[in-house]
Design a protein around this motif. Structure first.
Motif, PDB file in Angstrom:
ATOM      1  N   ILE A   1       0.853  -1.191   0.000  1.00  9.46           N
ATOM      2  CA  ILE A   1       0.000   0.000   0.000  1.00  9.46           C
ATOM      3  C   ILE A   1       0.891   1.245   0.000  1.00  9.46           C
ATOM      4  O   ILE A   1       1.619   1.490   0.973  1.00  9.46           O
ATOM      5  CB  ILE A   1      -0.920   0.020   1.231  1.00  9.46           C
ATOM      6  N   ILE A   2       0.875   1.978  -1.093  1.00 15.22           N
ATOM      7  CA  ILE A   2       1.602   3.256  -1.143  1.00 15.22           C
ATOM      8  C   ILE A   2       0.642   4.306  -0.605  1.00 15.22           C
ATOM      9  O   ILE A   2      -0.218   4.826  -1.319  1.00 15.22           O
ATOM     10  CB  ILE A   2       2.066   3.584  -2.571  1.00 15.22           C
ATOM     11  N   ALA A   3       0.769   4.598   0.685  1.00 12.60           N
ATOM     12  CA  ALA A   3      -0.189   5.472   1.366  1.00 12.60           C
ATOM     13  C   ALA A   3       0.165   6.944   1.241  1.00 12.60           C
ATOM     14  O   ALA A   3      -0.691   7.812   1.383  1.00 12.60           O
ATOM     15  CB  ALA A   3      -0.271   5.097   2.845  1.00 12.60           C
ATOM     16  N   LYS A   4       1.438   7.224   0.990  1.00 16.02           N
ATOM     17  CA  LYS A   4       1.871   8.606   0.765  1.00 16.02           C
ATOM     18  C   LYS A   4       2.891   8.616  -0.352  1.00 16.02           C
ATOM     19  O   LYS A   4       3.813   7.797  -0.370  1.00 16.02           O
ATOM     20  CB  LYS A   4       2.483   9.213   2.032  1.00 16.02           C
ATOM     21  N   HIS A   5       2.731   9.542  -1.276  1.00 14.80           N
ATOM     22  CA  HIS A   5       3.671   9.696  -2.383  1.00 14.80           C
ATOM     23  C   HIS A   5       3.731  11.188  -2.692  1.00 14.80           C
ATOM     24  O   HIS A   5       2.851  11.723  -3.368  1.00 14.80           O
ATOM     25  CB  HIS A   5       3.197   8.899  -3.604  1.00 14.80           C
TER      26      HIS A   5
ATOM     27  N   THR B   1      -0.881   7.685  -5.191  1.00 13.04           N
ATOM     28  CA  THR B   1      -0.824   6.537  -4.288  1.00 13.04           C
ATOM     29  C   THR B   1      -1.436   5.342  -5.019  1.00 13.04           C
ATOM     30  O   THR B   1      -2.095   5.494  -6.043  1.00 13.04           O
ATOM     31  CB  THR B   1      -1.596   6.812  -2.990  1.00 13.04           C
ATOM     32  N   ALA B   2      -1.197   4.154  -4.501  1.00 14.14           N
ATOM     33  CA  ALA B   2      -1.705   2.953  -5.182  1.00 14.14           C
ATOM     34  C   ALA B   2      -1.575   1.753  -4.256  1.00 14.14           C
ATOM     35  O   ALA B   2      -0.838   1.786  -3.266  1.00 14.14           O
ATOM     36  CB  ALA B   2      -0.936   2.703  -6.480  1.00 14.14           C
ATOM     37  N   ASN B   3      -2.311   0.698  -4.585  1.00 13.39           N
ATOM     38  CA  ASN B   3      -2.167  -0.603  -3.932  1.00 13.39           C
ATOM     39  C   ASN B   3      -1.633  -1.579  -4.976  1.00 13.39           C
ATOM     40  O   ASN B   3      -2.231  -1.741  -6.046  1.00 13.39           O
ATOM     41  CB  ASN B   3      -3.510  -1.099  -3.402  1.00 13.39           C
ATOM     42  N   ILE B   4      -0.515  -2.226  -4.655  1.00 16.01           N
ATOM     43  CA  ILE B   4       0.163  -3.082  -5.623  1.00 16.01           C
ATOM     44  C   ILE B   4       0.181  -4.514  -5.108  1.00 16.01           C
ATOM     45  O   ILE B   4       0.616  -4.767  -3.982  1.00 16.01           O
ATOM     46  CB  ILE B   4       1.606  -2.585  -5.867  1.00 16.01           C
ATOM     47  N   GLU B   5      -0.280  -5.435  -5.927  1.00 11.68           N
ATOM     48  CA  GLU B   5      -0.269  -6.845  -5.549  1.00 11.68           C
ATOM     49  C   GLU B   5       1.102  -7.458  -5.822  1.00 11.68           C
ATOM     50  O   GLU B   5       1.692  -7.234  -6.881  1.00 11.68           O
ATOM     51  CB  GLU B   5      -1.340  -7.617  -6.321  1.00 11.68           C
ATOM     52  N   MET B   6       1.580  -8.213  -4.853  1.00 14.63           N
ATOM     53  CA  MET B   6       2.850  -8.919  -5.014  1.00 14.63           C
ATOM     54  C   MET B   6       2.724 -10.299  -4.385  1.00 14.63           C
ATOM     55  O   MET B   6       1.803 -10.566  -3.602  1.00 14.63           O
ATOM     56  CB  MET B   6       4.007  -8.138  -4.379  1.00 14.63           C
ATOM     57  N   ALA B   7       3.654 -11.152  -4.733  1.00 12.95           N
ATOM     58  CA  ALA B   7       3.735 -12.476  -4.122  1.00 12.95           C
ATOM     59  C   ALA B   7       4.964 -12.520  -3.223  1.00 12.95           C
ATOM     60  O   ALA B   7       5.925 -11.775  -3.432  1.00 12.95           O
ATOM     61  CB  ALA B   7       3.833 -13.553  -5.198  1.00 12.95           C
ATOM     62  N   VAL B   8       4.921 -13.381  -2.208  1.00 11.23           N
ATOM     63  CA  VAL B   8       6.055 -13.506  -1.317  1.00 11.23           C
ATOM     64  C   VAL B   8       6.234 -14.967  -0.940  1.00 11.23           C
ATOM     65  O   VAL B   8       5.265 -15.681  -0.667  1.00 11.23           O
ATOM     66  CB  VAL B   8       5.879 -12.626  -0.052  1.00 11.23           C
TER      67      VAL B   8
END
Length: 464
Positions: free
Chosen positions: A432-436, A441-448
């Motif tokens: 979650i990029i809450a501040k830029h 801002t954006a929500n980015i899906e990733m795998a871990v």
């Protein structure tokens, strides 16, 4: 204009009393000239006590919006009962007589300030000599070196701060009309690519002079993601510095090698490896050895010592990118253990990290803890207010990112009960990029893959 100060032959501290008198004279004949020097010149910068007292009176009048001239300064000195102590009317008149105009007041001020800095260096030399002469310091050399570095660092903070500039001097404007010669091989001002396309598409990489905060609750993978970014930057030829206050250098090496080779970290640590895994690990260690990655794993770090070490690494190795893992483990200068003091300390630490980013022209990625408020929220989704111990982290940061993982917040059984039609999101995470400060801002899906210590795109082979 006065000539630069030279070291006196009689052994007295370096000073420029002529320049000090010229500053006083300039202010007495042109009170508005204080606007040009007050932002950086302080009374303690003067060597002559009488000059310091007169300059203090001038600053007081300026702060009270009272005009500065020989009469108003005289009245203020009388009110403070120190007119005769500074030399009386004769001294003020002599300063005016010795100064034909105020044109060079800024030059005079710089001479006085430079002499002050040199005097401070002399005092620092005495203090450092005392450290070096104390035999007991041989028992803790690291502490002695840090003490000496902090003495020098404090002197560096006495230089003038930035002041108002006309907007026409902004680099973006001047370089638009007069583009600098482009050196295709010079990447000193280019952003640092994170190695994650979806993240770089939003942020444009980590920009120079930016402070990026990566925050999450314990066990969510903030150290893993930070090390992944550092490894990707090093693969692109960048020099990476890592302050690892929680893990030793061996753990950092294990994690980076395991991520690169895609081997279970626990197996690396316990040396339970198949022949094929051992070969991959050997290649990974060899690969890491050729990279410009520097790790400081001291568990106890002060903000000022951290800053001094980063500056030294910049000089020695050309630092491009700095990782701090994590902020709340750094010690500030505040004393005591009360919560209010800790908030002040974290605020100080945040300012130090931002200053490092700006002064060294590098991006600083700082990992941070979140408070427990996020756990009480039904969605468990973090917010800026959840940054632990200080709101100044949010203010100082150019980018704030959170790691949000449903598979860490609830068990598979609970998930299936709440979401019977959805697949359990094991190994899936949201950045979650809450501040830029510079963009969206954006929500980015990733795998871990926690066992590998590796973040990646959800569609990358082997990440499911």
């Amino acid at each position: 204009m006065q000539e630069p100060t030279t070291l006196p032959s009689d052994g007295s501290p370096p000073s420029n009393l002529d320049a000090e008198v010229s500053i006083i004279g300039s202010l007495l004949i042109d009170g508005d000239a204080i606007l040009r020097i007050e932002p950086f010149l302080r009374p303690e910068h003067f060597y002559g006590e009488q000059n310091a007292e007169i300059y203090t009176a001038c600053r007081e009048l300026f702060m009270e919006s009272v005009g500065i001239d020989q009469e108003t300064v005289r009245d203020r000195l009388i009110a403070k009962d120190i007119l005769e102590d500074v030399g009386g009317d004769a001294y003020l008149s002599a300063a005016v007589a010795a100064t034909p105009h105020s044109v060079h007041i800024v030059d005079y001020a710089h001479l006085v300030h430079n002499a002050y800095v040199i005097r401070q260096l002399g005092q620092a030399g005495i203090q450092i000599n005392e450290i070096g002469s104390n035999y007991s310091n041989t028992r803790d050399v690291d502490r002695a070196v840090k003490s000496a570095e902090e003495i020098i660092f404090r002197i560096g903070q006495t230089y003038e701060s930035a002041d108002f500039l006309p907007i026409r001097d902004a680099r973006s404007i001047t370089e638009f009309f007069d583009p600098p010669t482009v050196d295709d091989t010079d990447e000193s001002n280019q952003p640092i690519a994170t190695g994650f396309a979806s993240l770089d598409n939003v942020l444009g990489g980590f920009h120079r002079s930016d402070m990026i905060v990566l925050a999450a609750r314990p066990g969510f993978g903030k150290s893993t993601l930070a090390l992944n970014v550092g490894l990707n930057a090093a693969k692109n030829g960048k020099t990476v510095g890592i302050f690892s206050l929680e893990m030793g250098i061996d753990q950092v090496a294990h994690r980076m090698a395991a991520a690169h080779a895609r081997i279970n970290i626990q197996n690396v640590r316990n040396d339970h490896l198949t022949p094929a895994e051992r070969d991959r690990l050997s290649d990974a260690y060899g690969y890491l050895s050729d990279m410009r990655i520097y790790v400081d794993d001291a568990a106890l770090q002060t903000a000022s010592a951290l800053s001094a070490k980063a500056r030294r690494l910049k000089l020695q190795a050309g630092l491009d990118f700095l990782i701090v893992d994590y902020m709340q483990l750094i010690s500030g200068s505040s004393s005591g253990g009360r919560e209010a003091n800790r908030v002040q300390e974290v605020s100080e630490i945040s300012r130090y990290l931002k200053a490092i980013a700006r002064d060294l022209n590098i991006p600083v990625l700082a990992c941070s803890q979140l408070n427990r408020a996020v756990e009480q929220r039904k969605s468990h989704e973090p917010r800026l207010a959840d940054l632990r111990e200080s709101g100044s982290i949010e203010q100082d940061a150019d980018v704030v990112m959170f790691i949000h993982r449903d598979d860490k917040n609830m068990s598979e059984e609970e998930w299936n009960r709440r979401n019977p039609t959805q697949v359990y999101p094991r190994g899936l995470t949201e950045i979650i990029i809450a501040k830029h400060r510079h963009g969206p801002t954006a929500n980015i899906e990733m795998a871990v893959r926690d066992e590998w210590g590796l973040f990646s795109s959800p569609t990358e082979p082997g990440m499911d």
